[in-house]
Design an enzyme around this catalytic site. Sequence first.
Site, mmCIF file in Angstrom:
data_model
loop_
_atom_site.group_PDB
_atom_site.id
_atom_site.type_symbol
_atom_site.label_atom_id
_atom_site.label_comp_id
_atom_site.label_asym_id
_atom_site.label_seq_id
_atom_site.Cartn_x
_atom_site.Cartn_y
_atom_site.Cartn_z
ATOM 1 N N CYS A 194 29.729 -29.655 -37.573
ATOM 2 C CA CYS A 194 30.630 -30.988 -37.299
ATOM 3 C C CYS A 194 31.408 -30.867 -35.978
ATOM 4 O O CYS A 194 31.425 -31.988 -35.338
ATOM 5 C CB CYS A 194 31.516 -31.234 -38.383
ATOM 6 S SG CYS A 194 32.642 -29.741 -38.754
ATOM 7 N N ASN A 202 31.524 -40.314 -38.862
ATOM 8 C CA ASN A 202 31.125 -39.112 -39.379
ATOM 9 C C ASN A 202 29.765 -38.545 -38.690
ATOM 10 O O ASN A 202 29.222 -39.396 -38.052
ATOM 11 C CB ASN A 202 31.172 -39.228 -40.811
ATOM 12 C CG ASN A 202 31.243 -37.734 -41.588
ATOM 13 O OD1 ASN A 202 31.221 -36.816 -40.922
ATOM 14 N ND2 ASN A 202 31.695 -37.810 -43.071
ATOM 15 N N HIS A 251 36.622 -29.850 -41.497
ATOM 16 C CA HIS A 251 35.313 -30.868 -40.902
ATOM 17 C C HIS A 251 36.080 -31.586 -39.703
ATOM 18 O O HIS A 251 37.219 -31.874 -39.614
ATOM 19 C CB HIS A 251 35.098 -31.697 -41.867
ATOM 20 C CG HIS A 251 34.066 -32.728 -41.917
ATOM 21 N ND1 HIS A 251 32.873 -32.037 -41.346
ATOM 22 C CD2 HIS A 251 33.785 -33.930 -41.722
ATOM 23 C CE1 HIS A 251 32.011 -33.033 -41.085
ATOM 24 N NE2 HIS A 251 32.253 -34.322 -41.343
#
Length: 460
Positions: free
Chosen positions: A84, A399, A378
């Site tokens: 991520c 995202n 994250h």
Amino acid sequence: MYQQNNKFRNGVFYMSRPLTSERINEMKKEFNSNRGNQVAQTAATTNGLFKAAENIRSIDDNNFNFSIDVDTHQVTNQRHSGRCWMFSCLNVIRFQIEKQYNIENFELSQNYLFFYDKLEKANYFYQNILDTSGEELSSRDVQFLLNSPQQDGGDWNLIISLVEKYGVVPKYEMDESSCSMDSTELNTLLNRKLRADAIVLRRMMNSNKTNDEIKSFIDEQLVEVYRILSIALGTPPETINFTFRNKDKKYTSYQNLTPVEMYQKYVDIDLNDYAIIINVPTESMPFDQTFEVELSGNMVDGKPNRYLNVEMDELKKLTIKQLKSGEPVWFACDVLKHFDRQKGIMSDSLYKFKELFDLDFNMTKGERFNYRESLPTHAMVIAGVNIVDDKPTKWKVENSWGDTIGDKGFCVMDDKWMTDYLFEVVVRKEFLTDTQRANLDKDATVLPFWNPMNPITPMI
């Protein structure tokens, strides 16, 4: 011995009572005497805890309209990997490329930097094994290294080290592989090899092998690591073509570039112009001070992760400044808290756990951090914010989990959730105050590797 020594405090013997059948029957009787428990049990056993506690009003309040919206391009998908931080940083870079060349939905190769991150982390592991060879195998340092010789996680400054050394390439020059989209098998086998190499290295150090012999062994192992990575991920290109057609249909092609040339000459961004700003309200990490975390890098002589800790209001002001300038913001948070993945909503009022269990989970943000209830898990990109009466109410989030969640892959984070569960943002240094820039340049306090800010903590 540990338990016995800690049962005595101030001359008093402390010990929890054993769980007897009588005590358990008392618990059962108390549970059954409350009708609300029966209703909650039916809801939870049928729908699961999160669905049973979901607050419909919170979902309705968190729509996808924002007063400042800087990013609408197609989202990326890290698949089943912990990349991520890398995806989010490359999303910031590709935003600049799209703006610079008037193109849309351009994507950089995450697999390319993933390859070199793995290779560098292997070399970093070997160096740390050498540095700790004088410690007992059972020492906390050695066990930390062996627990996860390398993994997918990282942070902003780690990507700077990679990009400056290896450059960037378009995704079409090194696309995803099965092992980059699901890194489980690669991590398992690579860590197995690194642990086996650690045995040999510690023996060599303790038997006083020469520096040349040890270097030769490490070089041989890195050749094997390179072979593993090439088989699993593909071999990185040495030269690439940067080719695109802009929104006006004009075709452009820059031929035979090295990846470093592409970054240095054709991408209008310097990652060193940015600073990591964090909000960790704990006594051990005072505000307006700079911190680093030991054993948290990804390469020998790479850039350390350097964090300036500030009040949350200051962090939000800096984030808004960058958004108003038309640029998105990289950030890291605890995505495991109060997040409906399918709807793409992050809200502190999303789940009514207090009502479901008739309990308060009362902890401050600092207490959650210290007791590892909440830490950065994250990384994503803040792509917009909604401001009402000069105050932010919610934030748009890009995202990297594909376009099937939220609004085509974009999520919404309410302001209370941001306050409680966002830990770091990356903003241009030009937006910092003079005092903040001065604090950033001061000598950093080095935190132990077990501090929750260590990006070696697996990200998702």
